[in-house]
Design an enzyme around this catalytic site. Sequence first.
Site, PDB file in Angstrom:
ATOM      1  CG  ASN A   1      -1.593   1.208   1.452  1.00  0.00           C
ATOM      2  OD1 ASN A   1      -2.491   1.879   0.659  1.00  0.00           O
ATOM      3  ND2 ASN A   1      -1.292   2.017   2.598  1.00  0.00           N
TER       4      ASN A   1
ATOM      5  CE1 TYR B   1       0.245   7.566  -6.926  1.00  0.00           C
ATOM      6  CE2 TYR B   1      -1.699   7.600  -8.398  1.00  0.00           C
ATOM      7  CZ  TYR B   1      -0.950   7.341  -7.502  1.00  0.00           C
ATOM      8  OH  TYR B   1      -1.825   6.547  -6.550  1.00  0.00           O
TER       9      TYR B   1
END
Length: 280
Positions: free
Chosen positions: A82, A146
């Site tokens: 995560n 990203y």
Amino acid sequence: MTDDDAVALITGAASGIGAATALAFADAGWTVYATDVRPEFPDDVSERCRCLELDVTDAERCAAVVDRIFDEAGRLDCLVNNAGYAVAGPVEDVSTDAAREQFDVLVHGPHRLARAVLPLMRERGGRIVTVSSVLGQAASPGLGTYAAGKAAVESMTDALRIELADEPVHVALVEPAWVDTGFADGALDGLDAADRTPAYDRTYDALEDGWVVDGGPLAASPETVAASVLAAATDDPPRARYPVGPFAAFVRWTHWLPARVQDPIHRAFGRASAALGRWL
């Protein structure tokens, strides 16, 4: 895998999706090793989980944390990748160093941990669940580097899932769109007015005034994402992908549209949300 002996390792668990996921697993009876590059965890996480410092860009530390979990618990049933952050800005304005450092966390971090856990998981089975993003399928202006990292981790995870088809280890992706956390604040903090190319003024407006980074009212809660992560860890068998919410499913669907249709949608969303953001 929902018994009280099941063990999970969760990265980026000091806040946001990671903290919510750690608590969701603890609620389900798991022993949770919550890790983060910052060792300051919320009280409810530190009280209910075993908290460790972990920089996913450090291969030796990744191996040491995995070895410690196996020494203490004797097993690891689920790795949840995560940890992550976003560098916002048009591709031209993001430095190569900043893009590389972001990529190291988003892609090489899960790779390091997969390499660390797989030799041990192979003996008794397990799950690897990676929190990705629908931006891995459909990039947005201002978040190109990203999105590139998320696209890379999606491809790597797909390959890993196929490679492990005959092994007792399952692999899944969880794909939220926007989530109501401090993620957007961190991404926008890195915008430097001195390094902006004027040609991208509208892109910067969409980033700072619109919903491109935080999703505005379209953002899901961290708990909603955590529920999907837990499902990916416990479904038998797990699905390859878990889009979180109807908007994430819609964004993934637009990936199948031709570029001449996709591109205006992405540009229009940023501009319309910036206008709404200023008006509201």
